[in-house]
Scaffold this motif. Structure first.
Motif, mmCIF file in Angstrom:
data_model
loop_
_atom_site.group_PDB
_atom_site.id
_atom_site.type_symbol
_atom_site.label_atom_id
_atom_site.label_comp_id
_atom_site.label_asym_id
_atom_site.label_seq_id
_atom_site.Cartn_x
_atom_site.Cartn_y
_atom_site.Cartn_z
ATOM 1 N N UNK A 7 0.842 -1.198 0.000
ATOM 2 C CA UNK A 7 0.000 0.000 0.000
ATOM 3 C C UNK A 7 0.874 1.244 0.000
ATOM 4 N N UNK A 8 0.439 2.275 -0.723
ATOM 5 C CA UNK A 8 1.209 3.514 -0.812
ATOM 6 C C UNK A 8 1.421 4.155 0.554
ATOM 7 N N UNK A 9 0.511 3.855 1.463
ATOM 8 C CA UNK A 9 0.578 4.497 2.777
ATOM 9 C C UNK A 9 1.493 3.773 3.764
ATOM 10 N N UNK A 10 2.028 2.628 3.373
ATOM 11 C CA UNK A 10 2.920 1.875 4.250
ATOM 12 C C UNK A 10 4.350 2.335 4.000
ATOM 13 N N UNK A 11 4.819 3.279 4.808
ATOM 14 C CA UNK A 11 6.150 3.864 4.607
ATOM 15 C C UNK A 11 6.924 3.879 5.917
ATOM 16 N N UNK A 12 8.192 4.217 5.814
ATOM 17 C CA UNK A 12 9.006 4.347 7.028
ATOM 18 C C UNK A 12 8.406 5.359 7.990
ATOM 19 N N UNK A 13 7.781 6.389 7.438
ATOM 20 C CA UNK A 13 7.228 7.440 8.291
ATOM 21 C C UNK A 13 5.981 6.964 9.032
ATOM 22 N N UNK A 15 5.177 3.945 9.712
ATOM 23 C CA UNK A 15 5.570 2.913 10.679
ATOM 24 C C UNK A 15 6.239 3.530 11.898
ATOM 25 N N UNK A 16 7.001 4.610 11.698
ATOM 26 C CA UNK A 16 7.658 5.290 12.820
ATOM 27 C C UNK A 16 6.643 5.807 13.826
ATOM 28 N N UNK A 17 5.542 6.366 13.309
ATOM 29 C CA UNK A 17 4.555 6.998 14.186
ATOM 30 C C UNK A 17 3.355 6.117 14.492
ATOM 31 N N UNK A 18 3.200 5.037 13.735
ATOM 32 C CA UNK A 18 2.025 4.194 13.934
ATOM 33 C C UNK A 18 0.753 4.855 13.459
ATOM 34 N N UNK A 19 0.844 5.625 12.351
ATOM 35 C CA UNK A 19 -0.336 6.283 11.792
ATOM 36 C C UNK A 19 -0.683 5.650 10.453
ATOM 37 N N UNK A 20 -1.852 5.988 9.916
ATOM 38 C CA UNK A 20 -2.359 5.330 8.714
ATOM 39 C C UNK A 20 -1.935 5.986 7.414
ATOM 40 N N UNK A 21 -1.735 7.300 7.428
ATOM 41 C CA UNK A 21 -1.473 8.021 6.190
ATOM 42 C C UNK A 21 -0.183 8.828 6.264
ATOM 43 N N UNK A 22 0.620 8.806 5.214
ATOM 44 C CA UNK A 22 1.863 9.599 5.191
ATOM 45 C C UNK A 22 1.595 11.038 4.759
#
Length: 362
Positions: A7-13, A15-22
């Protein structure tokens, strides 16, 4: 075996914050951040932000308490590490008279007295950072430098993720070397202040889409792209160049939920927003705003202005004269990035939903 697309929203960022959208909402200084906008973005799965630059520690605590009433999701509080210009210590009565000579025609036209010493004090970073330690927000972002090693270590101990802002590759490397968790790569097409700290901002003017790949190729921490991104096309472009998230300032500033005035929001959707300029006239620090009478008539006076934050107090007094005066908008700052002419969304949720719908998977 064919692997499923990530998914486009699965990024290092994310994952770092535990949020759904970058998606990061740009933090606005000058009291145009809003509690509602911060909460809406965070509740939608992104990272809502609040610019705390104009407030003292007690005010920041109260603002954060109000944000927490509207969201239980992570949000970001932003401060300016360098809260005053070095030359402010040498700014005396003679220097003020010289600045007043430049602005005298405008104050005369407005029918108000020229500013005089003393000016009201501005909050200090040393005071404000204590509020961050009290609040313990999920994210503490900063501009105009890097906090001390002691401050960054205390943030780690309190589980506060830190985000710095870089306008050049050298700044990005310095931010990573300091142990900061993520960084914003902010191009010169962004609205508001140019937050350079290793060199003069005039010597640090790199466009967003030239800056992103340079930084992405040289650092390992998450890179958040900022500047000229107002819709899904900009998001796609940023990700294709190596960004792990995008920070959108002007696009969120233009929404009804922001703290911007109705006049400011209207200006962002007008033809005038096609024409922005970099100027020091509003605050004493280089920043991007929509061109107006003040920016154009004082082009040749950039070196004859008061240091930050005094310049902002002078122009703020000028721009505050009667709110309904026909010429007042020509003496006020209307911050805007270079992509304002393609703004479409008047509500934050509509902007976020557009990006989600258009991004799909990658």
């Amino acid at each position: 075996m064919i692997k499923a697309k990530k998914m486009w929203s699965d990024t290092k960022f994310t994952r770092l914050l535990g949020i759904d959208l970058p998606i990061v909402q740009g933090p606005f200084g000058g009291k145009v951040s809003s509690i509602d906008l911060t909460a809406i973005v965070s509740n939608s799965g992104g990272l809502g932000s609040y610019g705390c630059q104009p407030f003292d520690a007690n005010e920041i605590v109260k603002i954060s308490e109000e944000i927490k009433k509207k969201t239980d999701k992570p949000f970001n509080l932003n401060l300016w590490v360098k809260d005053r210009d070095d030359k402010i210590d040498d700014f005396d009565d003679l220097a003020l008279r010289e600045v007043n000579e430049v602005f005298q025609p405008y104050f005369y036209e407005a029918g108000i007295e020229l500013p005089q010493f003393p000016f009201a004090d501005s909050p200090s970073f040393e005071n404000q950072i204590e509020a961050i330690f009290t609040i313990k927000p999920a994210v503490f972002s900063f501009v105009y430098g890097i906090p001390s090693a002691d401050i960054l270590e205390k943030c780690r101990q309190l589980n506060i993720k830190t985000v710095g802002a870089a306008t050049t590759l050298d700044e990005a490397i310095a931010i990573e070397n300091a142990g900061v968790d993520a960084l914003v790569a902010t191009g010169f097409d962004a609205g508001g202040h140019r937050v350079s700290f290793l060199d003069k901002p005039e010597e640090s003017l790199i466009g967003t889409f030239s800056l992103i790949p340079q930084i992405a190729d040289h650092v390992n921490i998450p890179v958040i792209a900022a500047g000229g991104i107002v819709d899904s096309r900009g998001v796609k472009a940023a990700f294709s160049l190596g960004a792990d998230a995008v920070q959108m300032g002007t696009a969120f500033l233009a929404t009804e939920e922001s703290g911007a005035s109705q006049a400011h929001r209207k200006k962002l959707f007008s033809k005038e927003a096609r024409y922005t300029t970099l100027t020091k006239v509003f605050t004493g620090r280089l920043s991007r705003a929509i061109k107006n009478r003040l920016t154009e008539e004082l082009k040749d006076y950039q070196g004859k202005l008061a240091p930050y934050p005094l310049q902002g107090k002078i122009v703020g007094k000028l721009g505050a004269y009667p709110a309904n005066a026909e010429s007042a908008p020509e003496l006020k700052s209307f911050w805007s990035g270079q992509a304002a002419s393609i703004l479409k969304f008047h509500h934050a949720k509509d902007l976020i939903e557009h990006i989600i719908a258009d991004m799909g998977t990658s």
